[in-house]
Design an enzyme around this catalytic site. Structure first.
Site, short mmCIF file in Angstrom:
data_model
loop_
_atom_site.label_atom_id
_atom_site.label_comp_id
_atom_site.label_asym_id
_atom_site.label_seq_id
_atom_site.Cartn_x
_atom_site.Cartn_y
_atom_site.Cartn_z
N PRO A 32 38.24 49.34 40.13
CA PRO A 32 38.16 47.98 39.64
C PRO A 32 36.95 47.19 40.11
O PRO A 32 36.68 47.08 41.29
CB PRO A 32 39.42 47.34 40.22
CG PRO A 32 39.67 48.09 41.47
CD PRO A 32 39.08 49.43 41.32
N GLU A 33 36.22 46.65 39.18
CA GLU A 33 35.32 45.54 39.48
C GLU A 33 35.95 44.32 38.82
O GLU A 33 37.05 44.40 38.30
CB GLU A 33 33.91 45.82 38.92
CG GLU A 33 33.22 46.94 39.69
CD GLU A 33 31.72 46.98 39.47
OE1 GLU A 33 31.11 45.90 39.49
OE2 GLU A 33 31.18 48.07 39.27
#
Length: 276
Positions: A2-3
């Site tokens: 995840p960004e």
DNA sequence: CGCGCTCCCTGGCCGC
DNA sequence: TGCGGCCAGGGAGCGC
């Protein structure tokens, strides 16, 4: 995985699925995540989720009785929502560290092989002072992330611009993929010192970051739906990368070969010709 | 104080 | 097929 765009999309998925649901059962693995929850997660039992928001890369759940639950996915964390029918046949998988079941039979599963993430249940009055949230810089999609404010933050900074932009005290949620892509879009070399950027370059960089993150949220949205709903199969958003992971491939603008270097222990990809 | 380096942890991939 | 080495989207903590 995840960004910011993924966490944002996960948040939207969770808002659809878990808001107003009452937790009836909690499972925790015996493996320690980055750190243990301040309050025993079994206290989630009988609480109801009132809202889900995102701060930087942290998911913040508000529950009744003045509780907040903070979830961070680290490098490898996944959150999967499983409907009631599938929950019945669900077998706990390797690296499932936290599962909560809801009154309607559905469930939420946190799986994190590397365990760089964490889950922290705290009382709501401590949220703003939480050790992971208290020092955070501005949100990149907010108006206060702009050229004038960024210029102040970069003043006097000798470190390279890429590392500086990945510092959560300067701006949150800009991870290794999106800073590589943003520097390419703004034609700035990742090797430049942070304080050396001109006003016009700072402006280009802030706009590129906003633009790329927004596109990724829209583009990643569809794959992230799977991510939250089902098995987290990889999405198609990586098809849009212009430099990230493209070492030894040709630059789309000039045909120069994309270079890979390491900065601050993280891979950097850039075009020597386009990015000055 | 600012900055660079190391570490937390598992798994996938590559070369031998 | 097995094994060692390297790499991974994050972030804190430590020295210098």
């Amino acid at each position: 995985m995840p960004e910011l765009p993924e966490v944002e999309s996960i948040k939207i998925g969770l808002q659809k699925h878990v808001v107003n649901k009452k937790i009836t059962k909690v499972f925790c693995s015996d493996k320690k995540l980055r750190f243990n929850s301040e309050i025993d997660l079994n206290n989630l039992k009988n609480l109801e989720i009132e809202s889900v928001e995102r701060q930087a890369r942290y998911l913040v759940f508000s529950l009744n009785k003045n509780y907040n639950l903070i979830i961070h996915l680290g490098m490898s964390g996944k959150i999967v929502f499983v409907d009631a029918a599938k929950t019945k046949n669900y077998h706990t998988q390797k690296h499932d560290h936290f599962i909560c079941k809801f009154e309607d039979g559905s469930s939420l599963i946190y799986n994190d092989p590397r365990r760089f993430g964490f889950i922290d249940l705290i009382s709501a009055d401590k949220l703003a002072q939480h050790k992971m949230l208290v020092k955070l810089g501005v949100e990149p999609l907010n108006n206060d992330f702009n050229a004038a404010n960024l210029k102040k933050k970069l003043r006097g900074k000798k470190m390279n611009i890429k590392t500086a932009m990945m510092d959560n005290k300067i701006v949150v949620g800009v991870g290794n993929i999106y800073i590589n892509e943003s520097l390419f879009e703004s034609a700035i070399s990742p090797l430049r010192s942070a304080s050396s950027l001109t006003d016009s370059e700072i402006k280009k960089l802030t706009l590129a970051i906003k633009n790329i993150l927004k596109k990724a949220i829209v583009h990643g949205g569809s794959s992230i739906n799977d991510y939250v709903d089902a098995n987290g199969s990889s999405g198609s958003f990586q098809d849009t990368f212009k430099v990230y992971g493209k070492n030894n491939k040709k630059c789309l603008h000039c045909n120069e070969i994309i270079t890979k270097i390491v900065q601050n222990g993280r891979s950097t990809f850039y075009c020597k010709n386009c990015q000055k």
